[in-house]
Design a protein around this motif. Sequence first.
Motif, PDB file in Angstrom:
ATOM      1  N   HIS A  36     -13.697  11.784  -1.622  1.00 14.31           N
ATOM      2  CA  HIS A  36     -13.207  10.839  -0.604  1.00 14.31           C
ATOM      3  C   HIS A  36     -11.997  10.121  -1.177  1.00 14.31           C
ATOM      4  O   HIS A  36     -12.070   9.541  -2.261  1.00 14.31           O
ATOM      5  CB  HIS A  36     -14.294   9.813  -0.253  1.00 14.31           C
ATOM      6  N   VAL A  37     -10.894  10.178  -0.434  1.00 18.47           N
ATOM      7  CA  VAL A  37      -9.665   9.520  -0.887  1.00 18.47           C
ATOM      8  C   VAL A  37      -9.137   8.614   0.213  1.00 18.47           C
ATOM      9  O   VAL A  37      -9.428   8.803   1.398  1.00 18.47           O
ATOM     10  CB  VAL A  37      -8.576  10.547  -1.289  1.00 18.47           C
ATOM     11  N   GLY A  38      -8.338   7.629  -0.189  1.00 14.95           N
ATOM     12  CA  GLY A  38      -7.683   6.762   0.778  1.00 14.95           C
ATOM     13  C   GLY A  38      -6.412   7.408   1.289  1.00 14.95           C
ATOM     14  O   GLY A  38      -5.849   8.296   0.642  1.00 14.95           O
ATOM     15  N   PRO A  39      -5.924   6.972   2.437  1.00 11.74           N
ATOM     16  CA  PRO A  39      -4.719   7.581   3.002  1.00 11.74           C
ATOM     17  C   PRO A  39      -3.483   7.434   2.106  1.00 11.74           C
ATOM     18  O   PRO A  39      -2.613   8.303   2.087  1.00 11.74           O
ATOM     19  CB  PRO A  39      -4.540   6.863   4.342  1.00 11.74           C
ATOM     20  N   ALA A  40      -3.400   6.349   1.339  1.00  8.40           N
ATOM     21  CA  ALA A  40      -2.240   6.138   0.467  1.00  8.40           C
ATOM     22  C   ALA A  40      -2.229   7.123  -0.707  1.00  8.40           C
ATOM     23  O   ALA A  40      -1.164   7.480  -1.217  1.00  8.40           O
ATOM     24  CB  ALA A  40      -2.225   4.698  -0.041  1.00  8.40           C
ATOM     25  N   GLN A  41      -3.404   7.584  -1.141  1.00  9.35           N
ATOM     26  CA  GLN A  41      -3.497   8.498  -2.276  1.00  9.35           C
ATOM     27  C   GLN A  41      -3.646   9.971  -1.848  1.00  9.35           C
ATOM     28  O   GLN A  41      -3.631  10.871  -2.682  1.00  9.35           O
ATOM     29  CB  GLN A  41      -4.709   8.136  -3.154  1.00  9.35           C
TER      30      GLN A  41
END
Length: 202
Positions: A36-41
């Motif tokens: 799971h990653v954030g949109p910025a990364q």
Amino acid sequence: MTSFAIRPEDLHDTLTTLLGDRAHTISVALGEVTVHVGPAQYLDVMTCLRDAPGCQFEQLIDLAGVDYSAYREVGTDGPRFGVTVHLLSVSLNQRVRVKVLCPDDDLPLVDSVNALWNSANWYEREAFDLYGIVFEGHNDLRRILTDYGFIGHPFRKDFPLSGHVEMRYDAERQRVIYEPVSIEPREITPRIIREDNYGGLN
């Protein structure tokens, strides 16, 4: 080329070391690794998964939009839209799933990975068409399954089952025309067959 599959636990450890705090969570369930990653990364992580030793995910084999709005009914809150991607490393015989959530429900947007894997092209267009997810940086983001004049995104959970408009050929005008849906809602009750000896059974 590696002939044996990497253990999911080993891939989990590799990704934990490699991605560090760029990943929110990395988990193993049912023999599959999910990141799971954030949109910025997201774009940075995807580039790393493609290029880094121990990853080498040369192929994007699936990308799909997701509407999580119904999850609120079971007590899970958060952004409404997300994207799930499945990657394959042929050289290392391993797979990974990557999930990213769109931070804005009104304008769901994430980076495009089409420049990393050109197989993402049609998948991202499909997610844009059916869910309204915008892939920033995609060089040809347009509808792929619905018609040019189609209104709305039919895989969103609040989209009506019968749609908004219907099309038909008008013989007088000699062209296709669009009209509001004229289907009356109805409840269909299946007919139950109770014949003796039905299907040859006693």
